[in-house]
Design an enzyme around this catalytic site. Structure first.
Site, PDB file in Angstrom:
ATOM      1  N   LYS A   1      25.932  20.439  93.147  1.00  0.00           N
ATOM      2  CA  LYS A   1      24.903  21.426  93.216  1.00  0.00           C
ATOM      3  C   LYS A   1      24.413  21.682  94.481  1.00  0.00           C
ATOM      4  O   LYS A   1      24.325  22.729  94.896  1.00  0.00           O
ATOM      5  CB  LYS A   1      23.908  21.109  91.828  1.00  0.00           C
TER       6      LYS A   1
ATOM      7  N   ASP B   1      17.530  11.771  87.087  1.00  0.00           N
ATOM      8  CA  ASP B   1      18.803  12.581  87.279  1.00  0.00           C
ATOM      9  C   ASP B   1      18.242  13.856  88.254  1.00  0.00           C
ATOM     10  O   ASP B   1      17.498  14.568  87.803  1.00  0.00           O
ATOM     11  CB  ASP B   1      19.250  13.257  86.105  1.00  0.00           C
TER      12      ASP B   1
ATOM     13  N   TRP C   1      20.059  18.283  79.846  1.00  0.00           N
ATOM     14  CA  TRP C   1      20.713  17.348  80.480  1.00  0.00           C
ATOM     15  C   TRP C   1      20.199  15.954  80.272  1.00  0.00           C
ATOM     16  O   TRP C   1      20.835  14.842  79.866  1.00  0.00           O
ATOM     17  CB  TRP C   1      20.796  17.469  81.950  1.00  0.00           C
TER      18      TRP C   1
HETATM   19  C1  LIG Z   1      25.424  19.743  86.320  1.00  0.00           C
HETATM   20  C2  LIG Z   1      24.371  18.375  86.026  1.00  0.00           C
HETATM   21  C3  LIG Z   1      24.875  17.377  85.094  1.00  0.00           C
HETATM   22  C4  LIG Z   1      26.368  17.217  85.039  1.00  0.00           C
HETATM   23  O1  LIG Z   1      27.302  16.714  86.059  1.00  0.00           O
HETATM   24  P1  LIG Z   1      28.652  16.239  86.267  1.00  0.00           P
HETATM   25  O2  LIG Z   1      28.776  16.057  87.587  1.00  0.00           O
HETATM   26  O3  LIG Z   1      29.435  17.765  85.748  1.00  0.00           O
HETATM   27  O4  LIG Z   1      28.837  15.376  84.936  1.00  0.00           O
HETATM   28  C5  LIG Z   1      23.908  16.357  84.926  1.00  0.00           C
HETATM   29  N1  LIG Z   1      22.609  16.654  85.267  1.00  0.00           N
HETATM   30  C6  LIG Z   1      22.324  17.732  85.622  1.00  0.00           C
HETATM   31  C7  LIG Z   1      20.765  17.797  85.977  1.00  0.00           C
HETATM   32  C8  LIG Z   1      23.139  18.638  86.256  1.00  0.00           C
HETATM   33  O5  LIG Z   1      22.778  19.777  86.658  1.00  0.00           O
END
Ligand SMILES: *Cc1c(COP(=O)(O)O)cnc(C)c1O
Length: 360
Positions: free
Chosen positions: A195, A171, A101
Protein backbone atom coordinates in the site's frame (compact mmCIF):
# COMPACT_ATOMS: atom_id res chain seq x y z
CA UNK A 1 4.24 6.33 -22.90
CA UNK A 2 3.26 8.81 -20.23
CA UNK A 3 2.76 7.66 -16.67
CA UNK A 4 -0.74 8.00 -15.23
CA UNK A 5 -1.83 9.25 -11.82
CA UNK A 6 -2.52 5.94 -10.12
CA UNK A 7 -4.99 6.15 -7.22
CA UNK A 8 -5.05 2.38 -6.61
CA UNK A 9 -5.51 1.23 -3.00
CA UNK A 10 -2.82 -1.42 -3.45
CA UNK A 11 -0.59 -2.47 -4.97
CA UNK A 12 -0.16 1.23 -5.39
CA UNK A 13 2.07 3.87 -6.90
CA UNK A 14 5.75 4.01 -5.96
CA UNK A 15 8.05 7.05 -6.07
CA UNK A 16 9.30 7.58 -9.61
CA UNK A 17 12.85 8.18 -8.34
CA UNK A 18 12.80 4.73 -6.74
CA UNK A 19 11.56 3.04 -9.92
CA UNK A 20 14.25 4.80 -11.94
CA UNK A 21 17.01 3.73 -9.57
CA UNK A 22 15.71 0.15 -9.59
CA UNK A 23 15.72 0.25 -13.40
CA UNK A 24 19.30 1.50 -13.47
CA UNK A 25 20.38 -1.25 -11.09
CA UNK A 26 18.33 -3.97 -12.78
CA UNK A 27 21.07 -5.72 -14.76
CA UNK A 28 24.05 -4.98 -12.58
CA UNK A 29 23.45 -4.20 -8.93
CA UNK A 30 26.41 -2.15 -7.71
CA UNK A 31 29.07 -4.06 -9.61
CA UNK A 32 27.83 -7.54 -8.69
CA UNK A 33 27.06 -8.26 -12.36
CA UNK A 34 23.57 -9.43 -11.48
CA UNK A 35 20.13 -8.19 -10.50
CA UNK A 36 18.97 -8.25 -6.88
CA UNK A 37 16.38 -10.74 -8.16
CA UNK A 38 19.13 -13.17 -9.06
CA UNK A 39 21.37 -13.06 -6.02
CA UNK A 40 21.57 -15.38 -3.05
CA UNK A 41 19.80 -14.20 0.06
CA UNK A 42 22.96 -15.33 1.89
CA UNK A 43 25.24 -13.13 -0.25
CA UNK A 44 27.22 -10.21 1.09
CA UNK A 45 25.38 -7.80 -1.19
CA UNK A 46 21.95 -8.90 0.03
CA UNK A 47 23.08 -8.94 3.65
CA UNK A 48 23.85 -5.24 3.28
CA UNK A 49 20.51 -4.58 1.54
CA UNK A 50 18.41 -6.10 4.33
CA UNK A 51 20.53 -4.64 7.15
CA UNK A 52 20.46 -1.15 5.63
CA UNK A 53 16.70 -1.43 5.10
CA UNK A 54 16.17 -2.35 8.74
CA UNK A 55 18.49 0.40 9.98
CA UNK A 56 16.74 3.04 7.87
CA UNK A 57 13.30 1.86 8.99
CA UNK A 58 14.42 1.96 12.63
CA UNK A 59 15.70 5.47 12.16
CA UNK A 60 12.56 6.68 10.35
CA UNK A 61 10.13 5.29 12.92
CA UNK A 62 12.33 5.62 16.00
CA UNK A 63 11.99 1.92 16.73
CA UNK A 64 13.43 1.14 20.21
CA UNK A 65 16.10 -1.55 20.72
CA UNK A 66 13.65 -3.92 22.41
CA UNK A 67 11.55 -4.29 19.27
CA UNK A 68 12.37 -6.72 16.47
CA UNK A 69 11.77 -5.88 12.82
CA UNK A 70 10.74 -8.86 10.69
CA UNK A 71 10.51 -8.94 6.88
CA UNK A 72 8.04 -11.72 6.11
CA UNK A 73 5.88 -13.20 3.35
CA UNK A 74 2.21 -14.18 3.37
CA UNK A 75 0.73 -10.70 3.28
CA UNK A 76 -1.11 -8.90 6.03
CA UNK A 77 -3.69 -11.67 5.82
CA UNK A 78 -1.27 -14.29 7.10
CA UNK A 79 -0.78 -12.13 10.18
CA UNK A 80 -4.51 -12.41 10.91
CA UNK A 81 -3.60 -16.00 11.95
CA UNK A 82 0.01 -15.51 13.04
CA UNK A 83 -0.93 -12.87 15.62
CA UNK A 84 -3.31 -15.06 17.66
CA UNK A 85 -1.04 -18.08 17.16
CA UNK A 86 1.94 -16.23 18.63
CA UNK A 87 0.28 -13.95 21.15
CA UNK A 88 -2.72 -15.81 22.59
CA UNK A 89 -1.12 -17.08 25.77
CA UNK A 90 -4.39 -17.05 27.73
CA UNK A 91 -6.28 -17.80 24.52
CA UNK A 92 -8.18 -14.53 24.84
CA UNK A 93 -7.96 -11.37 22.75
CA UNK A 94 -10.02 -8.20 22.31
CA UNK A 95 -10.88 -6.86 18.86
CA UNK A 96 -12.26 -3.52 17.73
CA UNK A 97 -13.88 -3.91 14.33
CA UNK A 98 -13.92 -0.74 12.24
CA UNK A 99 -14.00 -2.22 8.74
CA UNK A 100 -13.56 -5.28 6.55
CA UNK A 101 -9.90 -5.84 7.46
CA UNK A 102 -10.38 -5.85 11.22
CA UNK A 103 -13.51 -7.96 10.74
CA UNK A 104 -11.50 -10.57 8.84
CA UNK A 105 -8.77 -10.53 11.50
CA UNK A 106 -11.40 -10.94 14.23
CA UNK A 107 -12.97 -13.90 12.43
CA UNK A 108 -9.58 -15.57 11.98
CA UNK A 109 -8.63 -15.11 15.64
CA UNK A 110 -11.72 -17.06 16.67
CA UNK A 111 -10.12 -20.16 15.17
CA UNK A 112 -7.41 -20.08 17.84
CA UNK A 113 -9.07 -18.86 21.02
CA UNK A 114 -11.69 -16.59 22.48
CA UNK A 115 -11.87 -13.39 20.48
CA UNK A 116 -14.02 -10.71 22.10
CA UNK A 117 -15.68 -8.01 20.05
CA UNK A 118 -15.06 -4.82 22.06
CA UNK A 119 -16.77 -2.49 19.63
CA UNK A 120 -17.87 -2.35 16.01
CA UNK A 121 -18.96 0.33 13.55
CA UNK A 122 -20.67 -2.09 11.18
CA UNK A 123 -24.08 -0.58 12.07
CA UNK A 124 -23.27 2.38 9.81
CA UNK A 125 -21.31 0.54 7.13
CA UNK A 126 -18.01 1.27 8.90
CA UNK A 127 -18.20 4.96 8.13
CA UNK A 128 -16.71 5.84 11.53
CA UNK A 129 -14.26 4.60 14.16
CA UNK A 130 -15.88 3.26 17.36
CA UNK A 131 -15.51 5.47 20.45
CA UNK A 132 -12.32 4.18 22.05
CA UNK A 133 -13.21 5.78 25.39
CA UNK A 134 -16.28 3.56 25.66
CA UNK A 135 -14.47 0.23 25.42
CA UNK A 136 -13.78 -2.12 28.31
CA UNK A 137 -10.66 -4.19 27.89
CA UNK A 138 -10.96 -7.78 29.17
CA UNK A 139 -9.00 -8.65 32.31
CA UNK A 140 -7.44 -11.71 30.70
CA UNK A 141 -6.90 -10.39 27.18
CA UNK A 142 -3.51 -11.18 25.66
CA UNK A 143 -3.77 -8.15 23.41
CA UNK A 144 -6.14 -5.55 21.99
CA UNK A 145 -6.39 -5.46 18.20
CA UNK A 146 -7.16 -2.59 15.84
CA UNK A 147 -6.81 -1.84 12.15
CA UNK A 148 -5.47 1.69 12.39
CA UNK A 149 -6.47 2.87 8.93
CA UNK A 150 -9.35 1.07 7.24
CA UNK A 151 -8.39 1.16 3.57
CA UNK A 152 -11.86 0.49 2.15
CA UNK A 153 -13.90 2.93 4.25
CA UNK A 154 -11.26 5.62 4.59
CA UNK A 155 -11.27 5.96 8.37
CA UNK A 156 -8.36 6.29 10.78
CA UNK A 157 -7.90 6.25 14.58
CA UNK A 158 -6.93 9.76 15.62
CA UNK A 159 -6.72 8.49 19.18
CA UNK A 160 -5.55 5.05 20.25
CA UNK A 161 -7.56 3.00 22.76
CA UNK A 162 -6.33 2.85 26.34
CA UNK A 163 -5.57 -0.87 26.57
CA UNK A 164 -5.03 -0.90 30.36
CA UNK A 165 -1.49 -2.16 29.90
CA UNK A 166 -2.37 -4.92 27.43
CA UNK A 167 -0.29 -4.92 24.25
CA UNK A 168 -1.90 -3.00 21.41
CA UNK A 169 -1.68 -4.78 18.06
CA UNK A 170 -2.21 -2.63 14.97
CA UNK A 171 -2.60 -3.39 11.29
CA UNK A 172 -1.06 -0.30 9.66
CA UNK A 173 -0.98 -1.65 6.09
CA UNK A 174 -2.55 1.45 4.58
CA UNK A 175 -0.96 4.13 6.80
CA UNK A 176 2.56 2.71 7.23
CA UNK A 177 5.14 5.54 7.29
CA UNK A 178 2.51 8.17 6.45
CA UNK A 179 3.25 10.14 9.64
CA UNK A 180 5.28 9.74 12.83
CA UNK A 181 3.97 7.31 15.45
CA UNK A 182 5.20 6.37 18.90
CA UNK A 183 6.22 2.73 18.52
CA UNK A 184 6.16 2.22 22.29
CA UNK A 185 2.38 2.70 22.27
CA UNK A 186 2.18 -0.69 20.56
CA UNK A 187 3.11 -4.28 21.31
CA UNK A 188 3.04 -5.20 17.64
CA UNK A 189 2.71 -3.13 14.46
CA UNK A 190 2.43 -4.76 11.08
CA UNK A 191 1.47 -4.22 7.49
CA UNK A 192 1.67 -5.52 3.96
CA UNK A 193 4.05 -3.16 2.18
CA UNK A 194 2.16 -2.92 -1.12
CA UNK A 195 0.00 0.00 0.00
CA UNK A 196 2.42 2.64 1.16
CA UNK A 197 5.92 1.15 1.34
CA UNK A 198 6.89 -1.05 -1.59
CA UNK A 199 5.84 -3.78 -4.02
CA UNK A 200 3.63 -6.72 -3.07
CA UNK A 201 5.29 -9.72 -1.46
CA UNK A 202 6.65 -8.42 1.83
CA UNK A 203 4.97 -7.92 5.18
CA UNK A 204 6.77 -6.01 7.91
CA UNK A 205 6.16 -6.96 11.55
CA UNK A 206 7.55 -4.79 14.35
CA UNK A 207 7.15 -6.69 17.61
CA UNK A 208 8.23 -6.07 21.20
CA UNK A 209 10.71 -8.73 22.30
CA UNK A 210 8.77 -9.91 25.36
CA UNK A 211 5.91 -10.91 23.03
CA UNK A 212 8.14 -13.27 21.07
CA UNK A 213 7.49 -16.53 22.84
CA UNK A 214 7.93 -20.20 22.07
CA UNK A 215 4.97 -22.48 21.48
CA UNK A 216 2.00 -20.38 22.58
CA UNK A 217 -0.11 -22.51 20.28
CA UNK A 218 2.01 -25.64 19.83
CA UNK A 219 0.69 -26.44 16.35
CA UNK A 220 1.92 -23.08 14.99
CA UNK A 221 3.99 -23.81 11.87
CA UNK A 222 7.68 -23.08 12.55
CA UNK A 223 7.78 -20.58 9.72
CA UNK A 224 4.91 -18.58 11.25
CA UNK A 225 6.55 -18.33 14.68
CA UNK A 226 7.98 -14.91 15.42
CA UNK A 227 10.70 -16.70 17.40
CA UNK A 228 11.88 -18.59 14.31
CA UNK A 229 11.98 -15.43 12.22
CA UNK A 230 13.49 -13.21 14.91
CA UNK A 231 16.26 -15.72 15.73
CA UNK A 232 17.16 -15.92 12.03
CA UNK A 233 16.92 -12.15 11.33
CA UNK A 234 14.11 -12.89 8.81
CA UNK A 235 16.40 -15.31 6.93
CA UNK A 236 14.97 -18.58 8.23
CA UNK A 237 14.09 -19.32 4.62
CA UNK A 238 14.29 -17.24 1.44
CA UNK A 239 12.79 -13.84 2.22
CA UNK A 240 11.06 -11.67 -0.42
CA UNK A 241 14.45 -10.32 -1.51
CA UNK A 242 13.46 -7.98 -4.31
CA UNK A 243 10.55 -6.48 -2.37
CA UNK A 244 12.86 -5.84 0.60
CA UNK A 245 15.35 -4.13 -1.72
CA UNK A 246 12.65 -1.79 -3.09
CA UNK A 247 11.37 -1.07 0.44
CA UNK A 248 14.94 -0.10 1.32
CA UNK A 249 15.03 2.36 -1.59
CA UNK A 250 11.68 3.79 -0.47
CA UNK A 251 12.99 4.26 3.09
CA UNK A 252 15.89 6.30 1.70
CA UNK A 253 13.45 8.28 -0.45
CA UNK A 254 11.31 9.07 2.62
CA UNK A 255 14.41 10.21 4.51
CA UNK A 256 15.16 12.59 1.64
CA UNK A 257 11.58 13.99 1.90
CA UNK A 258 12.20 15.04 5.50
CA UNK A 259 11.37 11.71 7.13
CA UNK A 260 7.94 10.97 8.59
CA UNK A 261 7.42 14.62 9.60
CA UNK A 262 7.97 15.60 5.97
CA UNK A 263 5.60 12.86 4.78
CA UNK A 264 2.92 13.92 7.26
CA UNK A 265 3.07 17.53 6.09
CA UNK A 266 2.79 16.58 2.43
CA UNK A 267 0.07 13.98 3.08
CA UNK A 268 -1.99 16.48 5.10
CA UNK A 269 -1.70 19.08 2.35
CA UNK A 270 -2.80 16.59 -0.30
CA UNK A 271 -5.74 15.35 1.79
CA UNK A 272 -6.82 18.91 2.69
CA UNK A 273 -6.98 19.87 -0.99
CA UNK A 274 -9.24 16.94 -1.80
CA UNK A 275 -11.42 17.15 1.34
CA UNK A 276 -11.90 20.92 0.98
CA UNK A 277 -13.19 20.37 -2.51
CA UNK A 278 -15.44 17.48 -1.41
CA UNK A 279 -16.87 19.45 1.52
CA UNK A 280 -17.86 22.30 -0.79
CA UNK A 281 -19.02 20.25 -3.76
CA UNK A 282 -22.70 20.02 -4.65
CA UNK A 283 -22.17 16.81 -6.60
CA UNK A 284 -19.57 14.77 -4.72
CA UNK A 285 -19.75 13.69 -1.10
CA UNK A 286 -17.21 11.96 1.14
CA UNK A 287 -18.58 8.81 2.81
CA UNK A 288 -16.52 8.69 6.04
CA UNK A 289 -17.42 10.66 9.17
CA UNK A 290 -15.47 13.90 9.16
CA UNK A 291 -13.75 13.40 12.54
CA UNK A 292 -12.44 9.99 11.51
CA UNK A 293 -11.32 10.67 7.95
CA UNK A 294 -8.11 9.14 6.67
CA UNK A 295 -5.42 11.16 4.90
CA UNK A 296 -4.53 8.03 2.88
CA UNK A 297 -7.80 6.67 1.43
CA UNK A 298 -10.61 9.02 0.43
CA UNK A 299 -13.88 7.33 -0.60
CA UNK A 300 -16.56 9.53 -2.19
CA UNK A 301 -19.80 9.19 -4.17
CA UNK A 302 -22.14 11.27 -6.30
CA UNK A 303 -25.17 9.41 -4.98
CA UNK A 304 -25.97 8.15 -8.47
CA UNK A 305 -24.38 4.85 -9.50
CA UNK A 306 -24.57 5.66 -13.22
CA UNK A 307 -22.87 9.00 -12.72
CA UNK A 308 -20.19 7.29 -10.61
CA UNK A 309 -19.52 4.84 -13.44
CA UNK A 310 -19.32 7.71 -15.94
CA UNK A 311 -16.88 9.52 -13.66
CA UNK A 312 -14.61 6.48 -13.40
CA UNK A 313 -14.64 5.96 -17.18
CA UNK A 314 -13.98 9.63 -18.02
CA UNK A 315 -11.27 9.89 -15.37
CA UNK A 316 -9.43 6.99 -16.94
CA UNK A 317 -9.39 8.82 -20.28
CA UNK A 318 -7.84 11.79 -18.47
CA UNK A 319 -5.01 9.69 -17.02
CA UNK A 320 -6.60 9.22 -13.59
CA UNK A 321 -6.38 5.49 -12.92
CA UNK A 322 -7.95 3.05 -10.47
CA UNK A 323 -10.31 5.56 -8.90
CA UNK A 324 -13.23 3.12 -8.65
CA UNK A 325 -14.39 2.52 -5.07
CA UNK A 326 -14.44 -0.84 -3.34
CA UNK A 327 -17.63 -2.74 -4.14
CA UNK A 328 -18.76 -2.59 -0.48
CA UNK A 329 -18.91 1.23 -0.54
CA UNK A 330 -19.40 1.84 -4.26
CA UNK A 331 -18.57 5.15 -5.89
CA UNK A 332 -14.97 6.24 -5.98
CA UNK A 333 -11.91 6.03 -3.80
CA UNK A 334 -8.74 8.05 -4.15
CA UNK A 335 -5.80 6.43 -2.39
CA UNK A 336 -3.29 9.21 -1.92
CA UNK A 337 -0.34 7.42 -0.38
CA UNK A 338 3.15 8.85 0.18
CA UNK A 339 4.20 8.38 -3.44
CA UNK A 340 1.20 10.23 -4.94
CA UNK A 341 2.56 13.66 -5.81
CA UNK A 342 0.64 16.87 -5.04
CA UNK A 343 0.26 17.34 -8.82
CA UNK A 344 -1.75 14.11 -8.95
CA UNK A 345 -4.25 15.34 -6.36
CA UNK A 346 -4.44 18.72 -8.09
CA UNK A 347 -5.18 16.96 -11.40
CA UNK A 348 -7.91 14.91 -9.72
CA UNK A 349 -9.56 17.94 -8.11
CA UNK A 350 -9.43 19.88 -11.40
CA UNK A 351 -11.02 16.93 -13.16
CA UNK A 352 -13.75 16.68 -10.50
CA UNK A 353 -14.49 20.42 -10.83
CA UNK A 354 -14.96 20.10 -14.58
CA UNK A 355 -17.06 16.97 -14.19
CA UNK A 356 -19.29 18.73 -11.69
CA UNK A 357 -19.91 21.69 -14.02
CA UNK A 358 -20.73 19.34 -16.92
CA UNK A 359 -23.05 17.10 -14.90
CA UNK A 360 -24.95 19.55 -12.73
C1 LIG B 1 -4.75 -4.61 1.90
C2 LIG B 1 -4.94 -4.78 3.36
C3 LIG B 1 -4.83 -6.03 3.99
C4 LIG B 1 -4.58 -7.31 3.20
O1 LIG B 1 -3.30 -7.33 2.77
P1 LIG B 1 -2.69 -8.61 2.01
O2 LIG B 1 -1.23 -8.28 1.99
O3 LIG B 1 -3.31 -8.67 0.67
O4 LIG B 1 -2.97 -9.82 2.81
C5 LIG B 1 -4.96 -6.09 5.35
N1 LIG B 1 -5.18 -4.99 6.08
C6 LIG B 1 -5.30 -3.77 5.51
C7 LIG B 1 -5.55 -2.58 6.38
C8 LIG B 1 -5.18 -3.63 4.14
O5 LIG B 1 -5.30 -2.42 3.58
Amino acid sequence: MARVYNFSAGPACLPEEVLKQAAEEMLDYQGTGMSVMEMSHRSKAFDKIIKDAEADLRELMGIPENYKVLFLQGGATQQFAAIPMNLMQNKVADYIVSGSWSKKAFKEAKLYGKANLLASSEDENFSYVPDVDAIEVSEDADYVYICQNETIYGTVYHKLPDTKGKPLVADVSSCFLSEPINVEDYGLIYGGVQKNVGPAGCTIVIVREDLIREGVIPETPSIMRYKTQADADSLSNTPPCYAIYICGLVFKWIKAQGGLEGMKKLNEEKAALLYDFLDNSKLFKGTARKEDRSIMNVPFVTGDAELDALFVAEAKKAGIESIKGHRSVGGMRASIYNAMPMEGVKALVEFMKEFEIKNK
